[in-house]
Design a protein around this motif. Sequence first.
Motif, mmCIF file in Angstrom:
data_model
loop_
_atom_site.group_PDB
_atom_site.id
_atom_site.type_symbol
_atom_site.label_atom_id
_atom_site.label_comp_id
_atom_site.label_asym_id
_atom_site.label_seq_id
_atom_site.Cartn_x
_atom_site.Cartn_y
_atom_site.Cartn_z
ATOM 1 N N HIS A 341 0.863 -1.190 0.000
ATOM 2 C CA HIS A 341 0.000 0.000 0.000
ATOM 3 C C HIS A 341 0.901 1.241 0.000
ATOM 4 C CE1 HIS A 341 -0.212 -0.220 4.740
ATOM 5 N NE2 HIS A 341 1.025 -0.273 4.282
ATOM 6 N N THR A 343 0.559 3.777 1.901
ATOM 7 C CA THR A 343 0.675 4.394 3.221
ATOM 8 C C THR A 343 2.141 4.420 3.645
ATOM 9 O OG1 THR A 343 -1.454 3.325 3.621
ATOM 10 C CG2 THR A 343 -0.474 4.472 5.470
ATOM 11 N N ARG A 368 -0.008 -6.839 -4.630
ATOM 12 C CA ARG A 368 -0.515 -7.834 -3.681
ATOM 13 C C ARG A 368 -0.656 -9.165 -4.378
ATOM 14 N NH1 ARG A 368 -5.070 -4.305 -0.409
ATOM 15 N NH2 ARG A 368 -3.642 -2.581 -0.038
ATOM 16 N N GLN A 382 -2.770 3.318 -6.024
ATOM 17 C CA GLN A 382 -3.469 3.922 -4.888
ATOM 18 C C GLN A 382 -3.234 5.424 -4.842
ATOM 19 O OE1 GLN A 382 -2.218 1.697 -1.363
ATOM 20 N NE2 GLN A 382 -4.197 0.637 -1.395
ATOM 21 N N GLU A 384 -2.902 8.182 -2.198
ATOM 22 C CA GLU A 384 -2.663 8.253 -0.755
ATOM 23 C C GLU A 384 -2.478 9.717 -0.379
ATOM 24 O OE1 GLU A 384 -2.258 5.125 0.752
ATOM 25 O OE2 GLU A 384 -2.201 5.972 2.769
ATOM 26 N N PHE A 420 -8.569 -0.161 10.610
ATOM 27 C CA PHE A 420 -7.210 -0.355 10.089
ATOM 28 C C PHE A 420 -6.285 -0.314 11.292
ATOM 29 C CE2 PHE A 420 -9.584 1.831 6.744
ATOM 30 C CZ PHE A 420 -9.456 0.928 5.710
ATOM 31 N N PHE A 422 -3.605 1.096 11.762
ATOM 32 C CA PHE A 422 -2.834 2.330 11.950
ATOM 33 C C PHE A 422 -3.681 3.572 12.156
ATOM 34 C CE2 PHE A 422 -3.598 2.780 7.409
ATOM 35 C CZ PHE A 422 -3.534 1.468 6.953
ATOM 36 N N THR A 423 -5.020 3.444 12.142
ATOM 37 C CA THR A 423 -5.871 4.627 12.322
ATOM 38 C C THR A 423 -6.895 4.409 13.414
ATOM 39 O OG1 THR A 423 -7.192 3.766 10.498
ATOM 40 C CG2 THR A 423 -5.683 5.583 9.990
ATOM 41 N N GLY A 442 -9.974 3.693 2.101
ATOM 42 C CA GLY A 442 -9.984 3.797 3.552
ATOM 43 C C GLY A 442 -9.424 5.136 3.986
ATOM 44 N N ALA A 443 -9.733 5.516 5.223
ATOM 45 C CA ALA A 443 -9.227 6.780 5.740
ATOM 46 C C ALA A 443 -9.274 6.741 7.258
ATOM 47 C CB ALA A 443 -10.064 7.942 5.209
ATOM 48 N N GLY A 444 -8.652 7.716 7.877
ATOM 49 C CA GLY A 444 -8.703 7.759 9.330
ATOM 50 C C GLY A 444 -7.706 8.761 9.886
ATOM 51 N N PHE A 446 -4.217 8.892 12.076
ATOM 52 C CA PHE A 446 -3.146 7.997 12.522
ATOM 53 C C PHE A 446 -3.142 7.904 14.041
ATOM 54 C CE2 PHE A 446 0.019 8.152 8.695
ATOM 55 C CZ PHE A 446 -0.782 7.239 8.013
ATOM 56 N N ALA A 462 -5.412 10.832 7.332
ATOM 57 C CA ALA A 462 -4.813 9.994 6.279
ATOM 58 C C ALA A 462 -5.872 9.271 5.464
ATOM 59 C CB ALA A 462 -3.868 8.978 6.914
ATOM 60 N N TRP A 463 -5.525 8.988 4.194
ATOM 61 C CA TRP A 463 -6.432 8.198 3.351
ATOM 62 C C TRP A 463 -5.646 7.429 2.283
ATOM 63 C CZ3 TRP A 463 -6.245 13.495 3.532
ATOM 64 C CH2 TRP A 463 -5.670 14.130 2.423
ATOM 65 N N GLY A 464 -6.252 6.343 1.875
ATOM 66 C CA GLY A 464 -5.696 5.547 0.773
ATOM 67 C C GLY A 464 -6.853 5.074 -0.089
HETATM 68 N N1 DAH Z 1 -3.526 1.356 3.310
HETATM 69 C C1 DAH Z 1 -4.889 0.917 3.282
HETATM 70 C C2 DAH Z 1 -5.040 -0.170 2.244
HETATM 71 O O1 DAH Z 1 -4.228 -0.311 1.426
HETATM 72 C C3 DAH Z 1 -5.810 2.037 2.923
HETATM 73 C C4 DAH Z 1 -5.813 3.133 3.961
HETATM 74 C C5 DAH Z 1 -6.735 3.118 4.992
HETATM 75 C C6 DAH Z 1 -4.891 4.151 3.886
HETATM 76 C C7 DAH Z 1 -6.770 4.141 5.919
HETATM 77 C C8 DAH Z 1 -4.878 5.177 4.841
HETATM 78 C C9 DAH Z 1 -5.846 5.148 5.834
HETATM 79 O O2 DAH Z 1 -4.012 6.170 4.803
HETATM 80 O O3 DAH Z 1 -5.874 6.147 6.753
HETATM 81 O O4 DAH Z 1 -6.011 -0.880 2.232
#
Ligand code: DAH
Length: 501
Positions: A341, A343, A368, A382, A384, A420, A422-423, A442-444, A446, A462-464
């Motif tokens: 990812h 991130t 992946r 992605q 990010e 997640f 990390f969030t 996803g997002a959140g 940290f 953060a988001w991805g």
């Molecule tokens: N890294 C996660 C994935 O690949 C997606 C993600 C979720 C990124 C939440 C973020 C986040 O930065 O805050 O599925």
Amino acid sequence: MEELSALEKKLLIALRGTEGGPGIEVETLVDGKTFSSIQEVMNAASWLKTRDLVEISEKAVRFVGLGAEGKRYLEEGLPERQLFEVCKREGKIGMAEAKELLGESFGIALMHLKNAGAVVDGGTIKLPAGEVGEIEAKIREREEFLKVLAEMKEETILDRNLLNYLLKRKNVLAVKEKVVRKLALTENGAAVAAGISAIEEEVSQLTPELIQTGKWRDTKLRKYDVTRYAPRVYGGREHPLNQIASQVRKIFLSMGFTEIDYGIVQNAFWNMDALFVPQDHPARDMQDTFYLAFPEKMAVENEEWVEAVKQMHENGGDTGSEGWGYRWSRDEAEKTLLRTHTTVNTIRFLAEHPDEDAKVFSIARVFRNENVDATHLPEFMQIEGIVVEEGASLAMLIGVLREFYKRIGFPNVRFHPSYFPFTEPSLEVYTVLDGKTLELGGAGIFRPEVTAPFGVKKRVLAWGLGLERLAMLKYGFESLPEIYSNRLEVLRRPYAAKFWR
Ligand code: DAH
């Protein structure tokens, strides 16, 4: 009538009277005066055909002439004639003797003499009594045929059986195929042709010269019919996935973000450990992650980071968190992999810029270990991003994402709670299309377990997000593999954006 070019009018006139008939062969129209080449005639003809004024018929015609052997036989006689003559004197001849007499051509001579009626009996070639005349007549027929071919006129009618027989003989005849094109007026064409009186020379292309000299004033300019059929021309264009990546980039840049990227090959430390993903997390498995054999390990740049992350996993350091409560392994963290990812980009940026307010994003490829199906690919892109700011809030995060999706053309995005490692809190971004829920990313915010080891004190939003998903929805691709198939008919078709409610 006004849309017809001078050439087209000339052709209509030349074809007067051909309606209902077999038509005129194109070659005969090229006289060096009215028409100077076949191309010129065919050009005019195909345009007239699209207007249903002229009919074009094409027929493949075979032209038969003498081949190399045929020409030789014409001069030296057929091989079976030679054999026949030596046989005729005695009524028969021994095979061995005949072979000696005829040399190389013996085999062919015998075959075709037998075909004419000779028989082979006990090593002797015989002309059956009473059939000698008939056999000779057959050979003569063949000889006559070759003569006829040598002097053939267009109206010559050939004997079909003989023709087929000689066609089977190697190199005796030569066959050429030619396409004969004929033109005839249609009923409409006849009516239009009857109405043409004078042909004025006209100009279909304005030149700088015509304009500068003012000659255009006295020039008859040909009218265009813009509703006419024309073949579609496909210009080159950027691949849809690159187009949408450019749009995403533009949007984040215009919102004040800066682009970052740290490369595809990473170690597990950055891809997972630094993001508080425990070392026994199922996503770390070889089934999900591509680990590398060369280099197998990659050390972490800074021992303080290693120590802080180790403490965080084992006991939560001084954040008040309990961590994961297991013995952290440096070996596991140093394993190299293809990033799973992006991130990994934002956490590395944070580690290197712990004190700054920041707005950064990346649009990059991740990997992946997935089987390919309509919604899965082993590599994909992605989007990010992070916002680092003292008072950053969940409402701001949602605001940024809504704004982004609105600008890319999806006004209708929704959020619900998610998880997640990390969030906290974590969100899933999704949209609803045709009654179906589609996950967009996803997002959140940290967790302190992620930010504290690197000395980051401010909030990190953060988001991805998936890029292919956007391309799919925006350009009407049916599946993720279709985006990468690069089939021309897919890439050429006009983009059919689905309707967004
Ligand atoms: N890294 C996660 C994935 O690949 C997606 C993600 C979720 C990124 C939440 C973020 C986040 O930065 O805050 O599925």
